[in-house]
Scaffold this motif. Structure first.
Motif, PDB file in Angstrom:
ATOM      1  N   PRO A 231      36.726  23.065  34.138  1.00  0.00           N
ATOM      2  CA  PRO A 231      35.793  22.418  35.071  1.00  0.00           C
ATOM      3  C   PRO A 231      35.088  21.191  34.498  1.00  0.00           C
ATOM      4  CG  PRO A 231      35.543  24.789  35.160  1.00  0.00           C
ATOM      5  CD  PRO A 231      36.456  24.512  34.005  1.00  0.00           C
ATOM      6  N   LEU A 232      34.826  21.155  33.182  1.00  0.00           N
ATOM      7  CA  LEU A 232      34.123  20.027  32.581  1.00  0.00           C
ATOM      8  C   LEU A 232      35.040  18.870  32.221  1.00  0.00           C
ATOM      9  CD1 LEU A 232      31.663  21.908  30.174  1.00  0.00           C
ATOM     10  CD2 LEU A 232      31.176  20.978  32.447  1.00  0.00           C
ATOM     11  N   ASP A 233      36.352  19.051  32.390  1.00  0.00           N
ATOM     12  CA  ASP A 233      37.327  18.052  31.930  1.00  0.00           C
ATOM     13  C   ASP A 233      37.760  17.080  33.013  1.00  0.00           C
ATOM     14  OD1 ASP A 233      37.479  19.104  29.284  1.00  0.00           O
ATOM     15  OD2 ASP A 233      38.712  20.750  30.068  1.00  0.00           O
ATOM     16  N   GLY A 234      37.221  17.201  34.225  1.00  0.00           N
ATOM     17  CA  GLY A 234      37.657  16.320  35.289  1.00  0.00           C
ATOM     18  C   GLY A 234      39.110  16.580  35.646  1.00  0.00           C
ATOM     19  N   SER A 243      45.011  17.277  13.255  1.00  0.00           N
ATOM     20  CA  SER A 243      44.873  17.125  11.810  1.00  0.00           C
ATOM     21  C   SER A 243      44.120  18.335  11.277  1.00  0.00           C
ATOM     22  CB  SER A 243      44.129  15.831  11.449  1.00  0.00           C
ATOM     23  OG  SER A 243      44.259  15.570  10.055  1.00  0.00           O
ATOM     24  N   LYS A 244      43.900  18.352   9.976  1.00  0.00           N
ATOM     25  CA  LYS A 244      43.143  19.421   9.341  1.00  0.00           C
ATOM     26  C   LYS A 244      41.967  18.803   8.616  1.00  0.00           C
ATOM     27  CE  LYS A 244      43.965  23.910   7.196  1.00  0.00           C
ATOM     28  NZ  LYS A 244      44.945  24.759   6.476  1.00  0.00           N
ATOM     29  N   LEU A 245      40.777  19.217   9.007  1.00  0.00           N
ATOM     30  CA  LEU A 245      39.548  18.722   8.421  1.00  0.00           C
ATOM     31  C   LEU A 245      38.692  19.913   8.007  1.00  0.00           C
ATOM     32  CD1 LEU A 245      38.583  15.967  11.046  1.00  0.00           C
ATOM     33  CD2 LEU A 245      39.625  15.580   8.808  1.00  0.00           C
ATOM     34  N   GLY A 246      38.128  19.852   6.828  1.00  0.00           N
ATOM     35  CA  GLY A 246      37.244  20.912   6.396  1.00  0.00           C
ATOM     36  C   GLY A 246      37.874  22.290   6.412  1.00  0.00           C
ATOM     37  N   GLY A 247      39.175  22.351   6.177  1.00  0.00           N
ATOM     38  CA  GLY A 247      39.872  23.629   6.144  1.00  0.00           C
ATOM     39  C   GLY A 247      40.206  24.196   7.507  1.00  0.00           C
ATOM     40  N   LYS A 248      39.950  23.440   8.591  1.00  0.00           N
ATOM     41  CA  LYS A 248      40.233  23.908   9.942  1.00  0.00           C
ATOM     42  C   LYS A 248      41.161  22.944  10.664  1.00  0.00           C
ATOM     43  CE  LYS A 248      35.660  26.084  10.361  1.00  0.00           C
ATOM     44  NZ  LYS A 248      34.387  26.129  11.130  1.00  0.00           N
ATOM     45  N   PHE A 249      41.930  23.460  11.593  1.00  0.00           N
ATOM     46  CA  PHE A 249      42.780  22.613  12.429  1.00  0.00           C
ATOM     47  C   PHE A 249      41.914  22.031  13.543  1.00  0.00           C
ATOM     48  CE2 PHE A 249      45.729  25.535  10.430  1.00  0.00           C
ATOM     49  CZ  PHE A 249      46.724  24.665   9.995  1.00  0.00           C
ATOM     50  N   VAL A 250      41.952  20.715  13.666  1.00  0.00           N
ATOM     51  CA  VAL A 250      41.148  20.026  14.673  1.00  0.00           C
ATOM     52  C   VAL A 250      42.090  19.274  15.608  1.00  0.00           C
ATOM     53  CG1 VAL A 250      39.278  18.409  15.107  1.00  0.00           C
ATOM     54  CG2 VAL A 250      39.269  19.780  13.006  1.00  0.00           C
ATOM     55  N   LEU A 251      42.025  19.618  16.876  1.00  0.00           N
ATOM     56  CA  LEU A 251      42.822  18.978  17.917  1.00  0.00           C
ATOM     57  C   LEU A 251      41.926  17.995  18.663  1.00  0.00           C
ATOM     58  CD1 LEU A 251      45.405  18.789  19.740  1.00  0.00           C
ATOM     59  CD2 LEU A 251      44.325  20.556  21.157  1.00  0.00           C
ATOM     60  N   PHE A 252      42.184  16.711  18.498  1.00  0.00           N
ATOM     61  CA  PHE A 252      41.444  15.698  19.239  1.00  0.00           C
ATOM     62  C   PHE A 252      42.132  15.465  20.579  1.00  0.00           C
ATOM     63  CE2 PHE A 252      40.361  15.007  14.828  1.00  0.00           C
ATOM     64  CZ  PHE A 252      38.986  14.837  14.892  1.00  0.00           C
ATOM     65  N   PHE A 253      41.331  15.200  21.609  1.00  0.00           N
ATOM     66  CA  PHE A 253      41.885  14.945  22.936  1.00  0.00           C
ATOM     67  C   PHE A 253      40.870  14.161  23.750  1.00  0.00           C
ATOM     68  CE2 PHE A 253      39.516  18.885  23.230  1.00  0.00           C
ATOM     69  CZ  PHE A 253      38.871  18.818  24.456  1.00  0.00           C
ATOM     70  N   SER A 254      41.317  13.601  24.873  1.00  0.00           N
ATOM     71  CA  SER A 254      40.443  12.926  25.812  1.00  0.00           C
ATOM     72  C   SER A 254      40.387  13.718  27.105  1.00  0.00           C
ATOM     73  CB  SER A 254      40.920  11.501  26.093  1.00  0.00           C
ATOM     74  OG  SER A 254      40.724  10.677  24.960  1.00  0.00           O
ATOM     75  N   SER A 255      39.241  13.654  27.774  1.00  0.00           N
ATOM     76  CA  SER A 255      39.098  14.319  29.064  1.00  0.00           C
ATOM     77  C   SER A 255      38.451  13.366  30.056  1.00  0.00           C
ATOM     78  CB  SER A 255      38.263  15.604  28.921  1.00  0.00           C
ATOM     79  OG  SER A 255      36.942  15.308  28.521  1.00  0.00           O
ATOM     80  N   ASN A 256      38.513  13.759  31.338  1.00  0.00           N
ATOM     81  CA  ASN A 256      38.022  12.938  32.447  1.00  0.00           C
ATOM     82  C   ASN A 256      38.913  11.712  32.645  1.00  0.00           C
ATOM     83  OD1 ASN A 256      35.468  14.300  33.483  1.00  0.00           O
ATOM     84  ND2 ASN A 256      35.128  14.281  31.267  1.00  0.00           N
ATOM     85  N   CYS A 257      38.771  11.054  33.780  1.00  0.00           N
ATOM     86  CA  CYS A 257      39.694   9.982  34.177  1.00  0.00           C
ATOM     87  C   CYS A 257      39.507   8.727  33.335  1.00  0.00           C
ATOM     88  CB  CYS A 257      39.482   9.658  35.651  1.00  0.00           C
ATOM     89  SG  CYS A 257      40.578   8.377  36.278  1.00  0.00           S
ATOM     90  N   PHE A 258      40.608   8.195  32.821  1.00  0.00           N
ATOM     91  CA  PHE A 258      40.561   7.028  31.939  1.00  0.00           C
ATOM     92  C   PHE A 258      39.991   5.802  32.626  1.00  0.00           C
ATOM     93  CE2 PHE A 258      44.324   5.912  34.273  1.00  0.00           C
ATOM     94  CZ  PHE A 258      44.410   4.531  34.196  1.00  0.00           C
ATOM     95  N   ALA A 259      40.063   5.729  33.954  1.00  0.00           N
ATOM     96  CA  ALA A 259      39.595   4.568  34.708  1.00  0.00           C
ATOM     97  C   ALA A 259      38.124   4.669  35.075  1.00  0.00           C
ATOM     98  CB  ALA A 259      40.440   4.395  35.969  1.00  0.00           C
ATOM     99  N   THR A 261      33.930   5.668  33.529  1.00  0.00           N
ATOM    100  CA  THR A 261      33.105   5.691  32.329  1.00  0.00           C
ATOM    101  C   THR A 261      32.891   7.106  31.803  1.00  0.00           C
ATOM    102  OG1 THR A 261      31.120   5.690  33.724  1.00  0.00           O
ATOM    103  CG2 THR A 261      31.909   3.556  32.909  1.00  0.00           C
ATOM    104  N   LYS A 262      33.443   8.114  32.469  1.00  0.00           N
ATOM    105  CA  LYS A 262      33.349   9.490  31.976  1.00  0.00           C
ATOM    106  C   LYS A 262      34.395   9.802  30.900  1.00  0.00           C
ATOM    107  CE  LYS A 262      31.424  11.503  36.211  1.00  0.00           C
ATOM    108  NZ  LYS A 262      31.624  12.529  37.265  1.00  0.00           N
ATOM    109  N   TYR A 263      35.374   8.934  30.762  1.00  0.00           N
ATOM    110  CA  TYR A 263      36.433   9.158  29.769  1.00  0.00           C
ATOM    111  C   TYR A 263      35.822   9.291  28.378  1.00  0.00           C
ATOM    112  CZ  TYR A 263      41.335   8.676  28.196  1.00  0.00           C
ATOM    113  OH  TYR A 263      42.592   8.872  27.678  1.00  0.00           O
TER     114      TYR A 263
END
Length: 365
Positions: A231-234, A243-259, A261-263
């Motif tokens: 629901p919060l991702d549009g 990648s792996k940072l600080g010993g944890k797997f970190v998945l970066f992603f984008s949410s909300n519509c790219f067109a 300002t909520k992106y």
């Protein structure tokens, strides 16, 4: 997506930004940072490090009237970047790609054990031009040219789920190799913002596919869902990078519509590469360091150096763009504000770190 940019005239500051959970507006930084390459249009960027420095690749662009499928840039030190104007890393398209409007998006390059390179990329499907699929191409040199050996066959193409976009490679510390990507469900959505805010909402899961560690493309087992849109991702989650940072797997992603300002740029964390992943963030939103609609972050495999894009020199608000061009309408390969807010998307860089479950970004002077 196809415009050239004027310089982004703001003062560069060395800053650190951190966000813990969605909605923490009080943590927004209002100072401004400068994009690399003076604000050159460079959307959906990705980076790879070699012995001679850093190489960046981006979504297609028109340069001096010529469509460049995969533009490139280089930096010896990750601070000063040179745009390789007119140079195309993927000059020849595979037979499965729509030749009239190939829309080559979000390339990502990784080095293989034999020293050669593999590029994962997205392009429009010739058999169904409304959809995108993922392909791969190889080269003996980081700078290309890259060649897709598949001919008329796609590599990852779940058309029933809307196709696939935004591939990104990752090599784990144990030597296993993986690719993350998005099921492009909003491509078959029922309307609304970016095609997928009218119910029933179509899922846009981010997938994890193991591949052969030597060749980078032979699939091992079935893909695994990492996260999907909530629901919060549009309309979607997209642009995954692992990648792996600080010993944890970190998945970066984008949410909300790219067109709009909520992106944003957000992230999810897991203790195992296969998950479960728990969403945190956002890391960057409109207003962070003066950026507008930041997104598409890529982090170097097995590293902490990141690159992403944000709109610059906006001449229209998203609402004005829709009024001028019509909902979802594009203007061929020409610059148009619905996609680019007037002047395009420039690239920014930082070094990331993780403390607890909070990612911080330190920009470079």
């Amino acid at each position: 997506m196809y415009s050239s940019l004027s310089a982004f005239a703001v003062a560069l500051v060395v800053s650190s930004v951190a966000f813990a959970r969605p909605g923490d507006a009080s943590l927004f930084k209002r100072a401004s940072i400068s994009p690399i390459m003076g604000g050159q249009n460079f959307p959906d960027p990705a980076i790879t490090r070699t012995g001679d420095g850093w190489h960046a690749f981006s979504t297609n662009a028109k340069i001096s009237g010529k469509l460049i499928h995969v533009p490139m840039a280089h930096s010896a030190d990750f601070k000063t970047w040179t745009y390789r104007s007119g140079v195309d890393a993927l000059p020849k398209l595979a037979a499965w790609i729509d030749p009239k409007s190939p829309r080559v998006w979000a390339p990502d390059v990784s080095q293989l054990p034999d020293g050669s390179f593999i590029m994962y990329y997205t392009a429009a499907l010739k058999k169904n031009t409304a959809l995108h699929c993922v392909g791969y191409a190889t080269s003996a040199s980081i700078a290309g040219p890259y060649t897709d050996p598949s001919g008329s066959s796609t590599w990852i193409c779940p058309t029933a789920q809307g196709g696939a976009i935004d591939p990104s490679g990752y090599v784990n510390a144990d030597g296993t190799r993986w690719v993350v990507y998005k099921h492009d469900g909003n491509a078959i959505g029922h309307g609304g913002s970016c095609g997928n805010t009218v119910k029933p909402i179509v899922t846009t899961p981010l997938m994890l596919q193991q591949v052969n560690a030597k060749d980078g493309h032979t699939k091992i087992g079935n893909p695994i869902q990492m996260i999907t849109n909530g629901p919060l991702d549009g309309p979607y989650v997209e642009a995954p990078s692992l990648s792996k940072l600080g010993g944890k797997f970190v998945l970066f992603f984008s949410s909300n519509c790219f067109a709009t300002t909520k992106y944003d740029v957000s992230y999810a964390i897991a203790s195992n590469i296969k998950g479960p992943y728990v969403k945190y963030g956002p890391l960057f939103v409109t207003g962070t360091d003066g950026m507008t609609a930041p997104g598409g972050l890529d982090i170097a495999s097995n590293g902490n150096h990141a690159i992403w894009h944000a709109y610059v020199n906006a001449t229209h608000t998203p609402k004005q763009c829709l009024s001028k061009h019509g909902k979802g309408k594009t203007n061929g390969d020409a610059d148009e504000c619905y996609r680019n807010h007037g002047s395009g998307r420039a690239a920014f860089t930082a070094v990331l770190s993780l403390k607890g479950n909070v990612v911080s970004a330190n920009t470079l002077s």
